[in-house]
Motif scaffolding. Structure first.
Motif, PDB file in Angstrom:
ATOM      1  N   LYS A  42      25.144  37.777  44.540  1.00 36.20           N
ATOM      2  CA  LYS A  42      24.625  39.150  44.614  1.00 36.20           C
ATOM      3  C   LYS A  42      25.069  39.994  43.419  1.00 36.20           C
ATOM      4  N   GLY A  43      25.810  39.375  42.485  1.00 39.00           N
ATOM      5  CA  GLY A  43      26.245  40.105  41.299  1.00 39.00           C
ATOM      6  C   GLY A  43      27.556  40.850  41.490  1.00 39.00           C
ATOM      7  N   ILE A  44      28.343  40.459  42.496  1.00 39.80           N
ATOM      8  CA  ILE A  44      29.630  41.105  42.768  1.00 39.80           C
ATOM      9  C   ILE A  44      30.765  40.241  42.201  1.00 39.80           C
ATOM     10  N   ILE A  45      31.747  40.886  41.594  1.00 35.96           N
ATOM     11  CA  ILE A  45      32.913  40.171  41.062  1.00 35.96           C
ATOM     12  C   ILE A  45      33.778  39.717  42.239  1.00 35.96           C
ATOM     13  N   THR A  46      33.985  38.389  42.344  1.00 37.67           N
ATOM     14  CA  THR A  46      34.793  37.852  43.448  1.00 37.67           C
ATOM     15  C   THR A  46      36.201  37.476  43.007  1.00 37.67           C
ATOM     16  N   ASP A  47      36.410  37.322  41.699  1.00 37.64           N
ATOM     17  CA  ASP A  47      37.750  37.018  41.194  1.00 37.64           C
ATOM     18  C   ASP A  47      37.794  37.363  39.711  1.00 37.64           C
ATOM     19  N   ILE A  48      38.978  37.748  39.261  1.00 40.21           N
ATOM     20  CA  ILE A  48      39.220  37.997  37.833  1.00 40.21           C
ATOM     21  C   ILE A  48      40.465  37.199  37.478  1.00 40.21           C
ATOM     22  N   ILE A  49      40.291  36.237  36.581  1.00 38.33           N
ATOM     23  CA  ILE A  49      41.418  35.398  36.160  1.00 38.33           C
ATOM     24  C   ILE A  49      41.872  35.891  34.802  1.00 38.33           C
ATOM     25  N   SER A  50      43.038  36.547  34.783  1.00 38.90           N
ATOM     26  CA  SER A  50      43.545  37.094  33.519  1.00 38.90           C
ATOM     27  C   SER A  50      44.658  36.226  32.936  1.00 38.90           C
ATOM     28  N   LYS A  51      45.266  35.399  33.756  1.00 38.01           N
ATOM     29  CA  LYS A  51      46.269  34.450  33.257  1.00 38.01           C
ATOM     30  C   LYS A  51      45.617  33.070  33.243  1.00 38.01           C
ATOM     31  N   VAL A  52      44.849  32.828  32.197  1.00 36.67           N
ATOM     32  CA  VAL A  52      44.057  31.606  32.086  1.00 36.67           C
ATOM     33  C   VAL A  52      44.925  30.454  31.604  1.00 36.67           C
ATOM     34  N   ASP A  53      44.884  29.342  32.340  1.00 46.92           N
ATOM     35  CA  ASP A  53      45.504  28.092  31.910  1.00 46.92           C
ATOM     36  C   ASP A  53      44.401  27.331  31.180  1.00 46.92           C
ATOM     37  N   THR A  54      44.444  27.339  29.858  1.00 42.69           N
ATOM     38  CA  THR A  54      43.329  26.793  29.072  1.00 42.69           C
ATOM     39  C   THR A  54      43.089  25.309  29.352  1.00 42.69           C
ATOM     40  N   LYS A  55      44.132  24.563  29.713  1.00 43.50           N
ATOM     41  CA  LYS A  55      43.973  23.123  29.943  1.00 43.50           C
ATOM     42  C   LYS A  55      43.574  22.798  31.382  1.00 43.50           C
ATOM     43  N   GLN A  56      43.693  23.755  32.285  1.00 47.49           N
ATOM     44  CA  GLN A  56      43.395  23.534  33.707  1.00 47.49           C
ATOM     45  C   GLN A  56      42.505  24.658  34.259  1.00 47.49           C
ATOM     46  N   HIS A  57      41.625  25.186  33.433  1.00 52.07           N
ATOM     47  CA  HIS A  57      40.876  26.358  33.843  1.00 52.07           C
ATOM     48  C   HIS A  57      39.908  26.091  34.995  1.00 52.07           C
ATOM     49  N   ALA A  58      39.248  24.945  34.984  1.00 51.80           N
ATOM     50  CA  ALA A  58      38.305  24.626  36.060  1.00 51.80           C
ATOM     51  C   ALA A  58      39.022  24.621  37.414  1.00 51.80           C
ATOM     52  N   SER A  59      40.234  24.076  37.465  1.00 53.18           N
ATOM     53  CA  SER A  59      40.950  24.035  38.745  1.00 53.18           C
ATOM     54  C   SER A  59      41.350  25.459  39.180  1.00 53.18           C
ATOM     55  N   GLN A  60      41.603  26.351  38.217  1.00 59.57           N
ATOM     56  CA  GLN A  60      41.862  27.755  38.580  1.00 59.57           C
ATOM     57  C   GLN A  60      40.619  28.371  39.236  1.00 59.57           C
ATOM     58  N   ILE A  61      39.451  28.031  38.716  1.00 58.12           N
ATOM     59  CA  ILE A  61      38.199  28.579  39.238  1.00 58.12           C
ATOM     60  C   ILE A  61      37.893  27.990  40.613  1.00 58.12           C
ATOM     61  N   LEU A  62      38.125  26.709  40.777  1.00 53.46           N
ATOM     62  CA  LEU A  62      37.757  26.011  42.008  1.00 53.46           C
ATOM     63  C   LEU A  62      38.803  26.126  43.124  1.00 53.46           C
ATOM     64  N   LYS A  63      39.925  26.752  42.857  1.00 53.57           N
ATOM     65  CA  LYS A  63      41.023  26.825  43.850  1.00 53.57           C
ATOM     66  C   LYS A  63      40.594  27.337  45.213  1.00 53.57           C
TER      67      LYS A  63
END
Length: 149
Positions: free
Chosen positions: A128-149
């Protein structure tokens, strides 16, 4: 304007690596990983992009469309994509409109020198275009797992 979880994602329009117009409004009905990164082909940005590339299938299974944004131009994005076989869209925000809308264009400091640049940040946006999460401490080598948590 500082954005928060629960806010509507600011609508934008930008050019991708091939000069095609991409509008956030056209992605309604899909979940979006909108990630902002400082510069094509630098070590952290490459690690992050390659992690997303390698985990694209899992992200797609979770319903996500991946869009990367930096202030580099289309030609730079094409080289970055070709060199690392990236399999998602990169937007060329050369006029800094999108980074400013998302409040990620900030003063940074390196070796005591202050300069303006993109702060690495990822916004997860629902159908619907709503922000559900904001990741500001990005783990560049494990970013997908941060998103999929």
């Amino acid at each position: 304007m500082k954005l928060h979880v629960g806010d509507p994602a600011p609508l934008f329009e930008g050019k991708d690596q091939n000069g095609n117009t991409v509008k956030l409004s056209d992605l309604r009905g899909k979940k979006v990983v909108l990630y902002f990164y400082p510069k094509d082909d630098t070590s952290g940005c490459t690690a992050q992009a390659c992690d997303l590339r390698d985990n694209k299938e899992a992200l797609q299974k979770a319903g996500y469309e991946i869009i990367g944004v930096s202030t580099d131009d289309e030609k730079s994005h094409q080289k970055f994509i070709n060199k690392h076989n990236l399999n998602f869209t990169l937007l060329a925000d050369t006029d800094k409109q999108i980074v400013e809308q998302y409040d990620v264009w900030k003063e940074k400091s390196m070796y005591g020198r202050k300069y303006m640049g993109t702060v690495r940040t990822t916004f997860l946006i629902d159908e619907k275009g709503i922000i559900t999460d904001i990741i500001s401490k990005v783990d560049t080598k494990q970013h997908a797992s941060q998103i999929l948590k």
